[in-house]
Scaffold this active site. Structure first.
Site, PDB file in Angstrom:
ATOM      1  N   ARG A   7     -41.029  -5.649 -11.937  1.00  0.00           N
ATOM      2  CA  ARG A   7     -39.792  -6.632 -12.560  1.00  0.00           C
ATOM      3  C   ARG A   7     -40.628  -8.175 -12.927  1.00  0.00           C
ATOM      4  NH1 ARG A   7     -37.270  -6.470  -6.649  1.00  0.00           N
ATOM      5  NH2 ARG A   7     -39.343  -6.531  -6.220  1.00  0.00           N
ATOM      6  N   TYR A  54     -44.816   8.075   7.493  1.00  0.00           N
ATOM      7  CA  TYR A  54     -43.435   8.343   8.144  1.00  0.00           C
ATOM      8  C   TYR A  54     -42.487   8.964   7.255  1.00  0.00           C
ATOM      9  CZ  TYR A  54     -42.685   3.676   6.155  1.00  0.00           C
ATOM     10  OH  TYR A  54     -42.312   2.729   5.374  1.00  0.00           O
ATOM     11  N   LYS A  58     -38.621   7.593   1.559  1.00  0.00           N
ATOM     12  CA  LYS A  58     -39.775   8.197   1.389  1.00  0.00           C
ATOM     13  C   LYS A  58     -39.571   9.536   1.603  1.00  0.00           C
ATOM     14  CE  LYS A  58     -42.899   4.802   0.329  1.00  0.00           C
ATOM     15  NZ  LYS A  58     -43.263   4.663  -0.937  1.00  0.00           N
TER      16      LYS A  58
HETATM   17  C1  HXC Z   1     -33.404  -7.509   6.923  1.00  0.00           C
HETATM   18  C2  HXC Z   1     -33.362  -8.184   4.594  1.00  0.00           C
HETATM   19  C3  HXC Z   1     -34.920  -8.670   4.655  1.00  0.00           C
HETATM   20  C4  HXC Z   1     -35.368  -8.399   5.916  1.00  0.00           C
HETATM   21  C5  HXC Z   1     -34.335  -8.696   2.477  1.00  0.00           C
HETATM   22  N1  HXC Z   1     -33.101  -8.259   3.318  1.00  0.00           N
HETATM   23  N2  HXC Z   1     -35.232  -8.783   3.220  1.00  0.00           N
HETATM   24  N3  HXC Z   1     -32.755  -7.829   5.692  1.00  0.00           N
HETATM   25  N4  HXC Z   1     -34.613  -8.109   6.814  1.00  0.00           N
HETATM   26  N5  HXC Z   1     -36.592  -8.693   6.076  1.00  0.00           N
HETATM   27  C6  HXC Z   1     -31.818  -8.150   2.766  1.00  0.00           C
HETATM   28  C7  HXC Z   1     -31.143  -9.174   2.041  1.00  0.00           C
HETATM   29  O1  HXC Z   1     -30.547 -10.071   2.793  1.00  0.00           O
HETATM   30  C8  HXC Z   1     -30.146  -8.341   1.098  1.00  0.00           C
HETATM   31  O2  HXC Z   1     -28.857  -8.137   1.811  1.00  0.00           O
HETATM   32  C9  HXC Z   1     -30.701  -7.169   0.797  1.00  0.00           C
HETATM   33  O3  HXC Z   1     -31.769  -6.983   1.739  1.00  0.00           O
HETATM   34  C10 HXC Z   1     -31.604  -7.199  -0.424  1.00  0.00           C
HETATM   35  O4  HXC Z   1     -32.481  -8.300  -0.490  1.00  0.00           O
HETATM   36  P1  HXC Z   1     -32.858  -9.135  -2.025  1.00  0.00           P
HETATM   37  O5  HXC Z   1     -33.807 -10.004  -1.846  1.00  0.00           O
HETATM   38  O6  HXC Z   1     -31.718  -9.366  -2.637  1.00  0.00           O
HETATM   39  O7  HXC Z   1     -33.466  -7.825  -2.829  1.00  0.00           O
HETATM   40  P2  HXC Z   1     -34.255  -7.745  -3.966  1.00  0.00           P
HETATM   41  O8  HXC Z   1     -34.665  -8.927  -4.677  1.00  0.00           O
HETATM   42  O9  HXC Z   1     -33.797  -6.581  -4.552  1.00  0.00           O
HETATM   43  O10 HXC Z   1     -35.780  -7.335  -3.204  1.00  0.00           O
HETATM   44  C11 HXC Z   1     -35.942  -6.095  -2.584  1.00  0.00           C
HETATM   45  C12 HXC Z   1     -36.835  -6.303  -1.247  1.00  0.00           C
HETATM   46  C13 HXC Z   1     -37.957  -7.099  -1.267  1.00  0.00           C
HETATM   47  C14 HXC Z   1     -37.072  -4.526  -0.672  1.00  0.00           C
HETATM   48  C15 HXC Z   1     -35.742  -6.913  -0.303  1.00  0.00           C
HETATM   49  O11 HXC Z   1     -38.789  -7.120  -0.256  1.00  0.00           O
HETATM   50  C16 HXC Z   1     -38.904  -6.604  -2.611  1.00  0.00           C
HETATM   51  O12 HXC Z   1     -38.709  -6.954  -3.576  1.00  0.00           O
HETATM   52  N6  HXC Z   1     -40.033  -5.931  -2.300  1.00  0.00           N
HETATM   53  C17 HXC Z   1     -40.829  -5.268  -3.366  1.00  0.00           C
HETATM   54  C18 HXC Z   1     -42.217  -5.143  -2.669  1.00  0.00           C
HETATM   55  C19 HXC Z   1     -42.484  -4.451  -1.524  1.00  0.00           C
HETATM   56  O13 HXC Z   1     -41.581  -4.411  -0.569  1.00  0.00           O
HETATM   57  N7  HXC Z   1     -43.761  -4.138  -1.205  1.00  0.00           N
HETATM   58  C20 HXC Z   1     -44.204  -3.515   0.270  1.00  0.00           C
HETATM   59  C21 HXC Z   1     -44.251  -2.141   0.132  1.00  0.00           C
HETATM   60  S1  HXC Z   1     -45.220  -1.516   1.498  1.00  0.00           S
HETATM   61  P3  HXC Z   1     -27.603  -9.101   1.852  1.00  0.00           P
HETATM   62  O14 HXC Z   1     -26.686  -8.253   2.612  1.00  0.00           O
HETATM   63  O15 HXC Z   1     -28.063 -10.336   2.415  1.00  0.00           O
HETATM   64  O16 HXC Z   1     -27.195  -9.244   0.214  1.00  0.00           O
HETATM   65  C22 HXC Z   1     -44.668  -0.141   2.016  1.00  0.00           C
HETATM   66  C23 HXC Z   1     -45.762   0.400   3.143  1.00  0.00           C
HETATM   67  C24 HXC Z   1     -45.186   1.672   3.752  1.00  0.00           C
HETATM   68  O17 HXC Z   1     -43.867   0.557   1.475  1.00  0.00           O
HETATM   69  C25 HXC Z   1     -46.136   1.931   4.976  1.00  0.00           C
HETATM   70  C26 HXC Z   1     -46.860   1.152   5.534  1.00  0.00           C
HETATM   71  C27 HXC Z   1     -47.950   1.801   6.485  1.00  0.00           C
HETATM   72  P1  NAP Z   2     -46.933  -4.031  -3.414  1.00  0.00           P
HETATM   73  O1  NAP Z   2     -48.069  -4.665  -4.013  1.00  0.00           O
HETATM   74  O2  NAP Z   2     -45.600  -4.881  -3.127  1.00  0.00           O
HETATM   75  O3  NAP Z   2     -46.372  -3.039  -4.436  1.00  0.00           O
HETATM   76  C1  NAP Z   2     -44.923  -2.855  -4.906  1.00  0.00           C
HETATM   77  C2  NAP Z   2     -44.874  -2.815  -6.474  1.00  0.00           C
HETATM   78  O4  NAP Z   2     -43.518  -2.407  -6.641  1.00  0.00           O
HETATM   79  C3  NAP Z   2     -44.967  -4.103  -6.911  1.00  0.00           C
HETATM   80  O5  NAP Z   2     -45.981  -4.358  -8.149  1.00  0.00           O
HETATM   81  C4  NAP Z   2     -43.684  -4.524  -7.507  1.00  0.00           C
HETATM   82  O6  NAP Z   2     -43.495  -5.261  -8.524  1.00  0.00           O
HETATM   83  C5  NAP Z   2     -42.992  -3.135  -7.667  1.00  0.00           C
HETATM   84  N1  NAP Z   2     -41.737  -3.094  -7.541  1.00  0.00           N
HETATM   85  C6  NAP Z   2     -40.868  -3.264  -6.590  1.00  0.00           C
HETATM   86  N2  NAP Z   2     -39.668  -3.061  -6.616  1.00  0.00           N
HETATM   87  C7  NAP Z   2     -39.397  -2.763  -7.978  1.00  0.00           C
HETATM   88  C8  NAP Z   2     -38.330  -2.466  -8.779  1.00  0.00           C
HETATM   89  N3  NAP Z   2     -37.078  -2.413  -8.498  1.00  0.00           N
HETATM   90  N4  NAP Z   2     -38.576  -2.134 -10.221  1.00  0.00           N
HETATM   91  C9  NAP Z   2     -39.921  -2.101 -10.328  1.00  0.00           C
HETATM   92  N5  NAP Z   2     -40.954  -2.549  -9.968  1.00  0.00           N
HETATM   93  C10 NAP Z   2     -40.849  -2.689  -8.341  1.00  0.00           C
HETATM   94  O7  NAP Z   2     -47.348  -3.189  -2.156  1.00  0.00           O
HETATM   95  P2  NAP Z   2     -48.234  -2.078  -2.053  1.00  0.00           P
HETATM   96  O8  NAP Z   2     -48.821  -2.132  -0.592  1.00  0.00           O
HETATM   97  O9  NAP Z   2     -49.563  -1.969  -2.969  1.00  0.00           O
HETATM   98  O10 NAP Z   2     -47.425  -0.632  -2.077  1.00  0.00           O
HETATM   99  C11 NAP Z   2     -47.663   0.153  -3.160  1.00  0.00           C
HETATM  100  C12 NAP Z   2     -47.032   1.550  -2.879  1.00  0.00           C
HETATM  101  O11 NAP Z   2     -47.823   2.252  -1.796  1.00  0.00           O
HETATM  102  C13 NAP Z   2     -45.763   1.675  -2.151  1.00  0.00           C
HETATM  103  O12 NAP Z   2     -45.088   3.007  -2.594  1.00  0.00           O
HETATM  104  C14 NAP Z   2     -45.801   1.689  -0.746  1.00  0.00           C
HETATM  105  O13 NAP Z   2     -44.593   2.132  -0.222  1.00  0.00           O
HETATM  106  C15 NAP Z   2     -47.030   2.467  -0.723  1.00  0.00           C
HETATM  107  N6  NAP Z   2     -47.659   2.646   0.762  1.00  0.00           N
HETATM  108  C16 NAP Z   2     -48.230   1.217   1.013  1.00  0.00           C
HETATM  109  C17 NAP Z   2     -48.952   1.449   2.118  1.00  0.00           C
HETATM  110  C18 NAP Z   2     -49.969  -0.109   2.636  1.00  0.00           C
HETATM  111  O14 NAP Z   2     -50.477  -0.137   3.724  1.00  0.00           O
HETATM  112  N7  NAP Z   2     -49.997  -1.058   1.635  1.00  0.00           N
HETATM  113  C19 NAP Z   2     -49.178   2.272   3.202  1.00  0.00           C
HETATM  114  C20 NAP Z   2     -48.260   3.420   2.609  1.00  0.00           C
HETATM  115  C21 NAP Z   2     -47.577   3.516   1.466  1.00  0.00           C
HETATM  116  P3  NAP Z   2     -42.164  -6.374  -8.646  1.00  0.00           P
HETATM  117  O15 NAP Z   2     -42.166  -7.322  -7.486  1.00  0.00           O
HETATM  118  O16 NAP Z   2     -43.166  -7.338  -9.800  1.00  0.00           O
HETATM  119  O17 NAP Z   2     -41.297  -5.622  -9.330  1.00  0.00           O
END
Ligand code: HXC
Ligand code: NAP
Length: 289
Positions: free
Chosen positions: A41, A147, A162
């Protein structure tokens, strides 16, 4: 580990390719000769990553957009074909996640994660899959996590999404095998990234990271190059007959959590020796009787 031309002439789309694990895998694909398309994004993040890649001689196109929006995904597919002529592979890597007690989640919070992970993967898979069907060739790899099959408390939207991605992977592996499109998934355990750590490490719980590491049989987190190598292999023609598989890369973490006697790995050697001595004595006593 690989020939430098392993992925030459392949065009690979990497969602979430501007940061974290997506960026690492993308860079490796580029070093191995692939043309890259990275999406996310935040345009400025993508541009910064693309500049880094270009300086290493990697061909890269940025497609800013949101995987939740089908029109953004369609534009990404079109721009890729306009620039590179075809799409060989897709890495569904973009994700959203955070920790929260499930009863505290709003409707929108649950939906936000499901929409990015499950619907985003579906949007990319369906749009790009149709191009691959036309070309009678394709490779779709998705990043899940362990998970997806065990489930996990406090990340319920992510676990549900997932699991859905994994079911889609296995289903389409069978359905679209006839179009010469293969589907696989990688299930990483913890790999430190800013995106994951900032959202998943509970603030104020100082021991959490060390506890997490100690649960892993290999007592360490994953290293990026280990994931890059696995993904590169799965992107290459050398793995062409692997279809419908999920490969875990977690140092044995999830199995350790599942095994009944895993806690016994904490026993010192001396206790095992003492137990063995005791057992021998008890066996001798039994025989005398
Ligand atoms: C509870 C939360 C929250 C939190 C957001 N929300 N964070 N609720 N606890 N920590 C709620 C908000 O209040 C809102 O609800 C809704 O979620 C949407 O939030 P927005 O900020 O408006 O959404 P958006 O801008 O679309 O952002 C999406 C996101 C954000 C998922 C919330 O964290 C994001 O952009 N993430 C992208 C990158 C990411 O997450 N990377 C990690 C991947 S790691 P309301 O009701 O208030 O409107 C991974 C690892 C897995 O997956 C395995 C590990 C071992
Ligand atoms: P990360 O850096 O936060 O990667 C997430 C990426 O997804 C960001 O580049 C983000 O970019 C993009 N993204 C999020 N929402 C999006 C949307 N709506 N449209 C387009 N792009 C979007 O975290 P990461 O740890 O590298 O995770 C990468 C992948 O590995 C994920 O699938 C995660 O579930 C998986 N994974 C991670 C771990 C770990 O330990 N790190 C373990 C298991 C699995 P923008 O915010 O700019 O959109």
């Amino acid at each position: 580990m690989f020939n430098d031309n392993l992925l030459e002439n392949k065009t690979i789309i990497i969602t979430g390719g501007g940061t974290g694990l997506g960026k690492s895998m993308a860079r490796r694909f580029g070093e191995l000769g692939a043309n890259l398309v990275i999406s996310g994004r935040r345009n400025e993040v993508l541009e910064e990553t693309a500049n880094e890649f270009s300086q290493s001689g990697i061909n890269v196109l940025t497609c800013p957009g949101d995987v939740r929006k089908i029109e953004d995904v369609e534009l990404m597919s079109k721009q890729t074909i306009d620039k590179f002529g075809k799409i060989d592979a897709l890495l569904n890597n973009a994700a959203g996640n955070f920790i929260s007690p499930t009863e505290m989640l709003s409707q929108n919070a649950f939906k936000a994660v499901i929409d990015i992970v499950l619907m985003g993967t579906w949007n990319c898979t369906s749009v790009i899959g149709k191009e691959m069907i036309k070309n009678k060739s394709g490779n779709i790899l998705s990043i899940v996590t362990t998970y997806a099959w065990t489930g996990s408390p406090f990340v319920v939207p992510s676990a549900a999404a997932k699991a859905g991605v994994l079911a889609m992977t296995r289903s389409l592996a069978v359905e679209w095998g006839r179009h010469n499109i293969r589907f696989n998934a990688i299930a990483p355990g913890p790999f430190p990234t800013k995106g994951a750590w900032s959202r998943l490490m509970p603030p104020g719980f100082d021991d959490f990271e060390d506890n997490m590491k100690n649960k892993i049989p290999m007592k360490r987190f994953g290293e990026r190059h280990e994931l890059e190598n696995l993904a590169s292999y799965l992107m290459s023609d050398g793995s062409a007959y692997i279809n419908g598989e999920v490969i875990t890369i977690d140092g044995g973490e999830w199995l350790a959590g599942a095994g009944e006697f895993s806690d016994l790995t904490k026993l010192p050697e001396s206790m095992w020796k003492a137990m063995a001595e005791r057992r021998k004595k008890e066996v001798n006593v039994k025989f005398k009787k």
